[in-house]
Scaffold this motif. Structure first.
Motif, mmCIF file in Angstrom:
data_model
loop_
_atom_site.group_PDB
_atom_site.id
_atom_site.type_symbol
_atom_site.label_atom_id
_atom_site.label_comp_id
_atom_site.label_asym_id
_atom_site.label_seq_id
_atom_site.Cartn_x
_atom_site.Cartn_y
_atom_site.Cartn_z
ATOM 1 N N VAL A 69 3.268 61.109 11.925
ATOM 2 C CA VAL A 69 4.058 60.924 12.892
ATOM 3 C C VAL A 69 5.204 59.922 12.931
ATOM 4 O O VAL A 69 5.021 58.869 12.510
ATOM 5 N N THR A 70 6.479 60.364 13.392
ATOM 6 C CA THR A 70 7.697 59.467 13.194
ATOM 7 C C THR A 70 8.365 59.717 14.638
ATOM 8 O O THR A 70 8.445 60.716 15.062
ATOM 9 N N VAL A 71 8.487 58.655 15.454
ATOM 10 C CA VAL A 71 9.385 58.774 16.534
ATOM 11 C C VAL A 71 10.684 58.103 16.205
ATOM 12 O O VAL A 71 10.947 57.111 15.731
ATOM 13 N N LEU A 72 11.740 58.812 16.530
ATOM 14 C CA LEU A 72 13.257 58.242 16.343
ATOM 15 C C LEU A 72 13.719 58.179 17.924
ATOM 16 O O LEU A 72 13.508 58.953 18.675
ATOM 17 N N LEU A 73 14.762 57.063 17.998
ATOM 18 C CA LEU A 73 14.954 56.902 19.473
ATOM 19 C C LEU A 73 16.649 56.534 19.093
ATOM 20 O O LEU A 73 16.918 55.715 18.465
ATOM 21 N N ASN A 74 17.226 57.330 19.989
ATOM 22 C CA ASN A 74 18.794 57.212 19.976
ATOM 23 C C ASN A 74 19.328 56.808 21.403
ATOM 24 O O ASN A 74 19.411 57.723 22.144
ATOM 25 N N LYS A 75 19.312 55.571 21.604
ATOM 26 C CA LYS A 75 19.672 55.034 22.753
ATOM 27 C C LYS A 75 21.187 55.472 23.299
ATOM 28 O O LYS A 75 21.231 55.443 24.595
ATOM 29 N N THR A 76 21.886 55.460 22.455
ATOM 30 C CA THR A 76 23.376 56.090 22.813
ATOM 31 C C THR A 76 23.512 57.263 23.339
ATOM 32 O O THR A 76 24.317 57.401 24.512
ATOM 33 N N VAL A 77 22.916 58.201 23.148
ATOM 34 C CA VAL A 77 22.622 59.549 24.041
ATOM 35 C C VAL A 77 21.273 59.878 24.494
ATOM 36 O O VAL A 77 20.988 61.157 25.189
ATOM 37 N N LYS A 78 20.369 58.871 24.615
ATOM 38 C CA LYS A 78 19.233 58.696 25.277
ATOM 39 C C LYS A 78 18.573 60.052 24.878
ATOM 40 O O LYS A 78 18.022 60.783 25.731
ATOM 41 N N HIS A 79 18.000 59.807 23.596
ATOM 42 C CA HIS A 79 17.304 60.815 22.950
ATOM 43 C C HIS A 79 16.349 60.357 22.289
ATOM 44 O O HIS A 79 16.516 59.567 21.419
ATOM 45 N N SER B 202 16.054 60.040 31.036
ATOM 46 C CA SER B 202 17.107 60.062 32.115
ATOM 47 C C SER B 202 17.473 58.687 32.465
ATOM 48 O O SER B 202 18.828 58.682 33.012
ATOM 49 N N ASN B 203 16.728 57.543 32.163
ATOM 50 C CA ASN B 203 16.896 56.364 32.675
ATOM 51 C C ASN B 203 17.530 55.485 31.614
ATOM 52 O O ASN B 203 16.784 54.847 30.684
ATOM 53 N N SER B 204 18.831 54.925 31.659
ATOM 54 C CA SER B 204 19.353 54.143 30.611
ATOM 55 C C SER B 204 18.627 52.629 30.598
ATOM 56 O O SER B 204 18.834 51.826 29.633
ATOM 57 N N ALA B 205 17.929 52.299 31.931
ATOM 58 C CA ALA B 205 17.182 51.039 31.751
ATOM 59 C C ALA B 205 15.837 51.063 31.277
ATOM 60 O O ALA B 205 15.294 50.117 30.831
ATOM 61 N N SER B 206 15.415 52.206 30.809
ATOM 62 C CA SER B 206 14.054 52.588 30.376
ATOM 63 C C SER B 206 13.948 51.641 28.985
ATOM 64 O O SER B 206 14.991 51.818 27.974
ATOM 65 N N ASP B 207 13.010 50.973 28.533
ATOM 66 C CA ASP B 207 13.041 50.200 27.255
ATOM 67 C C ASP B 207 11.629 50.414 26.612
ATOM 68 O O ASP B 207 11.231 49.643 25.571
ATOM 69 N N TYR B 208 10.837 51.449 26.949
ATOM 70 C CA TYR B 208 9.587 51.759 26.233
ATOM 71 C C TYR B 208 9.356 53.177 26.301
ATOM 72 O O TYR B 208 9.444 53.763 27.369
ATOM 73 N N PHE B 209 8.888 53.710 25.165
ATOM 74 C CA PHE B 209 8.880 55.104 25.323
ATOM 75 C C PHE B 209 7.388 55.599 24.614
ATOM 76 O O PHE B 209 7.182 54.908 23.455
ATOM 77 N N ILE B 210 6.870 56.689 24.944
ATOM 78 C CA ILE B 210 5.721 57.045 24.333
ATOM 79 C C ILE B 210 5.590 58.648 24.215
ATOM 80 O O ILE B 210 6.126 59.484 25.020
ATOM 81 N N TRP B 211 5.003 58.895 23.298
ATOM 82 C CA TRP B 211 4.652 60.355 22.985
ATOM 83 C C TRP B 211 3.124 60.665 23.252
ATOM 84 O O TRP B 211 2.341 59.912 22.611
#
Lengths: 114, 112
Positions: A62-72, A26-35
């Motif tokens: 496991v592989t994590v993919l991050l798409n910041k453009t669409v926040k996904h 939800s937050n475009s300022a988020s810069d760290y993500f965890i599963w």
């Protein structure tokens, strides 16, 4: 064990197939993500993390993919096994914000069929 | 034992009673957190603490009180339990400079 959520999105996967779990943050300022993975009756367990300066990070199966453009954010599990049956949560953090607080997504239930 | 432990594992209490959930960690992590997990709501932050004697409200603090007189303990008190506080409660901790948490096994609280 505890029921995490009756209305969770559910992904049914054949044993041996690959799983892809998606998360919109939800937050475009988020810069760290965890599963996290949560098995029935247990607390969430760390699986893998990724910082916003990366697009992809791989762990064991496991592989994590991050798409910041669409926040996904997505989590890919290779060769899914029965032990992968659980609820998976993504979480986001703003590393420079006070309090080191994680915000969790609603979760996805993965059911592995033998 | 090393790690983060919560007690009790299960608790049934009556409406209006005070109940305290315990959380203890052995790593001397600075940060500690309390979350509740409900059907359809995922994990919601109740309170958190950045260090001993420093606590702050999270998303859903009403009806809860916390204290942190020692780094290793972070008890959560429901001052007058209500049925809406029936939930699974998770404690978590993290060290300064790390952003992932380690969670306890949870306390399942039922208020009748």
């Amino acid at each position: 064990g505890e029921s995490v959520g009756l209305h969770l999105p559910t992904l049914s996967v054949q044993e041996g197939d690959n799983s892809i779990i998606n998360c919109a943050y939800s937050n475009s300022a988020s810069d760290y993500f965890i599963w996290y993975k949560q098995e029935s009756g247990k607390g969430p367990q760390f699986i893998i993390d990724i910082r916003s300066n990366m697009d992809k990070r791989q762990g064991q199966r496991v592989t994590v993919l991050l798409n910041k453009t669409v926040k996904h954010l997505s989590l890919q599990i290779a060769a899914t096994q029965p032990g992968d049956s659980a609820v998976y949560f993504c979480a986001e953090n703003i590393s420079k914000a006070a309090g080191n607080k994680l915000t969790f997504g609603g979760g996805t239930r993965v059911l592995v069929k033998p | 034992d090393a790690g983060i432990t919560q007690s009790p594992r299960y608790k049934i209490t009556e409406t209006g009673r005070q109940v305290t959930l315990m959380c203890h960690q052995t790593w001397s992590h600075s940060y500690m957190f309390w979350y509740r997990q409900d059907l359809g709501h995922g994990l919601r932050l109740i309170y958190y603490s950045a260090a001993a004697d420093i606590t702050d409200k999270g998303e859903v603090p009403d009806g809860y009180v916390v204290s942190r007189s020692k780094t290793e303990n972070f008890p959560l008190t429901l001052e007058s339990a209500t049925r809406s506080q029936t939930s699974v409660y998770f404690c978590a901790s993290s060290a300064i400079g790390t952003y992932g948490y380690t969670f306890g096994s949870g306390t399942r609280l039922t208020v009748v």
